[in-house]
Design an enzyme around this catalytic site. Structure first.
Site, PDB file in Angstrom:
ATOM      1  N   LYS A 191      66.711  56.717  23.945  1.00 36.51           N
ATOM      2  CA  LYS A 191      67.247  55.372  24.251  1.00 36.51           C
ATOM      3  C   LYS A 191      67.711  54.644  22.997  1.00 36.51           C
ATOM      4  O   LYS A 191      67.119  54.792  21.925  1.00 36.51           O
ATOM      5  CB  LYS A 191      66.170  54.526  24.955  1.00 36.51           C
ATOM      6  CG  LYS A 191      65.488  55.239  26.110  1.00 36.51           C
ATOM      7  CD  LYS A 191      64.528  54.352  26.889  1.00 36.51           C
ATOM      8  CE  LYS A 191      63.652  55.181  27.801  1.00 36.51           C
ATOM      9  NZ  LYS A 191      62.437  55.712  27.155  1.00 36.51           N
ATOM     10  N   TYR A 201      60.118  54.463  19.820  1.00 37.81           N
ATOM     11  CA  TYR A 201      58.764  54.993  20.061  1.00 37.81           C
ATOM     12  C   TYR A 201      58.141  55.735  18.869  1.00 37.81           C
ATOM     13  O   TYR A 201      56.951  56.059  18.905  1.00 37.81           O
ATOM     14  CB  TYR A 201      58.751  55.980  21.256  1.00 37.81           C
ATOM     15  CG  TYR A 201      59.111  55.429  22.604  1.00 37.81           C
ATOM     16  CD1 TYR A 201      59.217  54.064  22.846  1.00 37.81           C
ATOM     17  CD2 TYR A 201      59.332  56.290  23.684  1.00 37.81           C
ATOM     18  CE1 TYR A 201      59.561  53.584  24.100  1.00 37.81           C
ATOM     19  CE2 TYR A 201      59.663  55.809  24.943  1.00 37.81           C
ATOM     20  CZ  TYR A 201      59.782  54.454  25.142  1.00 37.81           C
ATOM     21  OH  TYR A 201      60.112  53.997  26.387  1.00 37.81           O
ATOM     22  N   ASP A 251      60.962  62.207  27.904  1.00 41.67           N
ATOM     23  CA  ASP A 251      61.510  60.857  27.731  1.00 41.67           C
ATOM     24  C   ASP A 251      61.003  60.259  26.426  1.00 41.67           C
ATOM     25  O   ASP A 251      59.799  60.145  26.216  1.00 41.67           O
ATOM     26  CB  ASP A 251      61.052  59.981  28.905  1.00 41.67           C
ATOM     27  CG  ASP A 251      61.624  58.570  28.815  1.00 41.67           C
ATOM     28  OD1 ASP A 251      62.798  58.389  29.194  1.00 41.67           O
ATOM     29  OD2 ASP A 251      60.913  57.653  28.337  1.00 41.67           O
ATOM     30  N   HIS A 253      68.314  50.872  26.211  1.00 44.34           N
ATOM     31  CA  HIS A 253      66.903  50.566  26.490  1.00 44.34           C
ATOM     32  C   HIS A 253      66.728  49.227  27.216  1.00 44.34           C
ATOM     33  O   HIS A 253      65.911  49.101  28.126  1.00 44.34           O
ATOM     34  CB  HIS A 253      66.132  50.564  25.160  1.00 44.34           C
ATOM     35  CG  HIS A 253      64.687  50.914  25.278  1.00 44.34           C
ATOM     36  ND1 HIS A 253      64.003  51.601  24.302  1.00 44.34           N
ATOM     37  CD2 HIS A 253      63.784  50.669  26.251  1.00 44.34           C
ATOM     38  CE1 HIS A 253      62.743  51.764  24.673  1.00 44.34           C
ATOM     39  NE2 HIS A 253      62.589  51.206  25.849  1.00 44.34           N
TER      40      HIS A 253
HETATM   41  P1  NDP Z   1      51.768  55.530  32.596  1.00 44.20           P
HETATM   42  O1  NDP Z   1      51.770  55.005  33.969  1.00 44.20           O
HETATM   43  O2  NDP Z   1      52.363  56.848  32.323  1.00 44.20           O
HETATM   44  O3  NDP Z   1      50.248  55.500  32.098  1.00 44.20           O
HETATM   45  C1  NDP Z   1      49.824  56.121  30.932  1.00 44.20           C
HETATM   46  C2  NDP Z   1      48.305  56.010  30.861  1.00 44.20           C
HETATM   47  O4  NDP Z   1      47.714  56.769  31.899  1.00 44.20           O
HETATM   48  C3  NDP Z   1      47.742  56.518  29.570  1.00 44.20           C
HETATM   49  O5  NDP Z   1      46.663  55.664  29.228  1.00 44.20           O
HETATM   50  C4  NDP Z   1      47.223  57.922  29.943  1.00 44.20           C
HETATM   51  O6  NDP Z   1      46.134  58.253  29.113  1.00 44.20           O
HETATM   52  C5  NDP Z   1      46.787  57.715  31.367  1.00 44.20           C
HETATM   53  N1  NDP Z   1      46.891  58.903  32.232  1.00 44.20           N
HETATM   54  C6  NDP Z   1      47.928  59.771  32.320  1.00 44.20           C
HETATM   55  N2  NDP Z   1      47.709  60.683  33.281  1.00 44.20           N
HETATM   56  C7  NDP Z   1      46.510  60.394  33.838  1.00 44.20           C
HETATM   57  C8  NDP Z   1      45.748  60.982  34.869  1.00 44.20           C
HETATM   58  N3  NDP Z   1      46.191  62.047  35.543  1.00 44.20           N
HETATM   59  N4  NDP Z   1      44.545  60.432  35.166  1.00 44.20           N
HETATM   60  C9  NDP Z   1      44.096  59.362  34.488  1.00 44.20           C
HETATM   61  N5  NDP Z   1      44.777  58.754  33.499  1.00 44.20           N
HETATM   62  C10 NDP Z   1      45.983  59.262  33.168  1.00 44.20           C
HETATM   63  O7  NDP Z   1      52.445  54.385  31.736  1.00 44.20           O
HETATM   64  P2  NDP Z   1      53.301  54.227  30.422  1.00 44.20           P
HETATM   65  O8  NDP Z   1      53.490  52.775  30.255  1.00 44.20           O
HETATM   66  O9  NDP Z   1      52.694  55.010  29.332  1.00 44.20           O
HETATM   67  O10 NDP Z   1      54.722  54.805  30.788  1.00 44.20           O
HETATM   68  C11 NDP Z   1      55.030  56.162  30.816  1.00 44.20           C
HETATM   69  C12 NDP Z   1      56.334  56.448  30.095  1.00 44.20           C
HETATM   70  O11 NDP Z   1      57.401  55.662  30.618  1.00 44.20           O
HETATM   71  C13 NDP Z   1      56.336  56.094  28.607  1.00 44.20           C
HETATM   72  O12 NDP Z   1      55.681  57.085  27.834  1.00 44.20           O
HETATM   73  C14 NDP Z   1      57.809  55.991  28.320  1.00 44.20           C
HETATM   74  O13 NDP Z   1      58.350  57.285  28.147  1.00 44.20           O
HETATM   75  C15 NDP Z   1      58.334  55.348  29.607  1.00 44.20           C
HETATM   76  N6  NDP Z   1      58.450  53.880  29.478  1.00 44.20           N
HETATM   77  C16 NDP Z   1      59.712  53.321  29.427  1.00 44.20           C
HETATM   78  C17 NDP Z   1      59.884  51.970  29.270  1.00 44.20           C
HETATM   79  C18 NDP Z   1      61.260  51.408  29.202  1.00 44.20           C
HETATM   80  O14 NDP Z   1      61.405  50.252  28.792  1.00 44.20           O
HETATM   81  N7  NDP Z   1      62.271  52.125  29.582  1.00 44.20           N
HETATM   82  C19 NDP Z   1      58.739  51.038  29.175  1.00 44.20           C
HETATM   83  C20 NDP Z   1      57.447  51.693  29.296  1.00 44.20           C
HETATM   84  C21 NDP Z   1      57.328  53.063  29.449  1.00 44.20           C
HETATM   85  P3  NDP Z   1      46.069  59.693  28.348  1.00 44.20           P
HETATM   86  O15 NDP Z   1      47.287  59.802  27.506  1.00 44.20           O
HETATM   87  O16 NDP Z   1      44.814  59.589  27.555  1.00 44.20           O
HETATM   88  O17 NDP Z   1      46.007  60.700  29.449  1.00 44.20           O
END
Ligand code: NDP
Length: 328
Positions: free
Chosen positions: A91, A62, A57, A124
């Site tokens: 998106k 981004y 995604d 988006h």
């Molecule tokens: P997430 O819920 O995926 O959280 C991401 C965070 O969790 C990062 O800090 C990551 O750190 C940490 N993390 C990941 N896996 C683990 C684990 N197993 N244990 C502990 N920590 C973990 O939230 P996001 O807001 O990043 O959303 C994910 C995706 O959703 C985005 O990348 C995007 O593709 C999509 N999105 C879409 C939106 C929209 O408007 N359509 C808006 C927001 C997000 P680390 O990388 O260091 O592991």
């Protein structure tokens, strides 16, 4: 290798979508959207493909399309996968909502990705903006016609929406020529989205859940203590029972509700952890226990757009300053 078999969901146009997608949005900091470091996302994507991810995604906003494309290309060249094995979602950004701008934007995304089609193109936001980020009055139905054009041209195999509320989704369903295949919204224990998920699913629309970890992981925009943390006792108890971690339990809670989770990580170990969720299942009681954390808290709340006629969420008293205005 021991790549797990990821199940798929069938979309309303017959295409199959892998049941978990790797998020590639690197988050926000005081300077705006975080840009990937040198080859950072390339390496993550390569490793992700090695451990079984087939769905990625991204979004034009981004700044990760190019590195995602490079990782994909490397793995195809290596013979690890073929293009048809992969499902790439990107998106359309808010500044390209006029019908003819949609083609322009998608062609630019395809160039960044070095692909000749995406599997899924999402609007988006329902919010259209001018180039200077002032509100534009383009109706999201006009934008949807543009997305329909993209599917007809074969530049997107499927099309869908993100951040639409139910009323807005109902309107697209009523007035469209091609029904949205997917709705991507924020879903985690603090915002379980029962009504919108049920409505979309009742319409044959597959829901993708973004920010699936919610408050489990504190980060920019998610202050510590705002909801259950990674060592929350109830989640730990469920996790122990299944021999899993609490992040895995939360991802499985989405899958068991027929929602495609979109977890993001740039950590190679956590990549493997997050996809290792297809060998167990939560029971009804466990799902209910997690549903109880619902407080309808959004971590993606662009209240700086709340004066836009198509702002999809509830308005708040003190909107946040607009981080995009600096870019204008
Ligand atoms: P997430 O819920 O995926 O959280 C991401 C965070 O969790 C990062 O800090 C990551 O750190 C940490 N993390 C990941 N896996 C683990 C684990 N197993 N244990 C502990 N920590 C973990 O939230 P996001 O807001 O990043 O959303 C994910 C995706 O959703 C985005 O990348 C995007 O593709 C999509 N999105 C879409 C939106 C929209 O408007 N359509 C808006 C927001 C997000 P680390 O990388 O260091 O592991």
């Amino acid at each position: 290798n021991c790549a797990p078999d990821v199940p798929t969901f069938k979309l309303n146009n017959g295409k199959e979508m892998p049941a978990i997608a790797l998020g590639t949005y690197l988050g926000f900091d005081q300077n705006g959207i975080v840009k990937p470091q040198d080859k950072q996302v390339v390496k993550v994507v390569e490793h992700a493909i090695d451990v079984g991810y087939r769905h990625f995604d991204t979004a034009s906003v981004y700044s990760t399309e190019e590195q995602l494309g490079e990782g994909v290309r490397n793995k195809i060249e290596e013979g690890k996968v073929i293009r048809e094995d992969l499902f790439i979602t990107t998106k359309l950004w808010n500044t390209h909502h006029k019908r003819e701008q949609v083609a322009e934007a998608l062609r630019e995304s395809l160039k960044q990705l070095s692909l000749n089609y995406v599997d899924l193109y999402l609007m988006h936001w329902p919010i259209g903006l001018n180039e200077d980020y002032s509100n534009s009055d383009v109706d999201f139905m006009e934008t949807w016609r543009g997305l329909e054009d993209m599917q007809r041209l074969g530049l997107a195999k499927s099309i869908g929406l993100s951040n639409f509320n139910q009323e807005q989704l109902e309107r697209v369903i009523k007035e469209c020529s091609i029904k949205p295949a997917v709705l991507q919204i924020e879903v985690h224990p603090q915002i379980i989205q029962s009504d919108l998920v049920s409505y979309a699913q009742s319409q044959g629309i597959v829901v993708m859940g973004y920010s699936p970890f919610g408050s489990l992981v504190s980060r920019f925009g998610v202050p510590p203590g705002s909801g259950p943390s990674i060592d929350d006792p109830t989640l730990v108890e469920i996790a122990k029972k299944h021999g899993k971690t609490t992040p895995q339990v939360v991802l499985r809670w989405l899958v068991d509700r027929d929602i495609v989770p979109v977890p993001k990580t740039v950590n190679l170990k956590r990549l493997e952890e997050n996809i290792d969720i297809f060998d167990f299942k939560l029971d009804k009681d466990e799902i209910e226990k997690i549903n109880k954390y619902d407080k309808q808290i959004r971590y993606t709340l662009p209240s700086f757009w709340q004066n836009h006629p198509y702002y999809p969420f509830e308005k708040i008293e003190n909107p946040l300053p607009n981080p995009f205005e600096k870019k204008a």
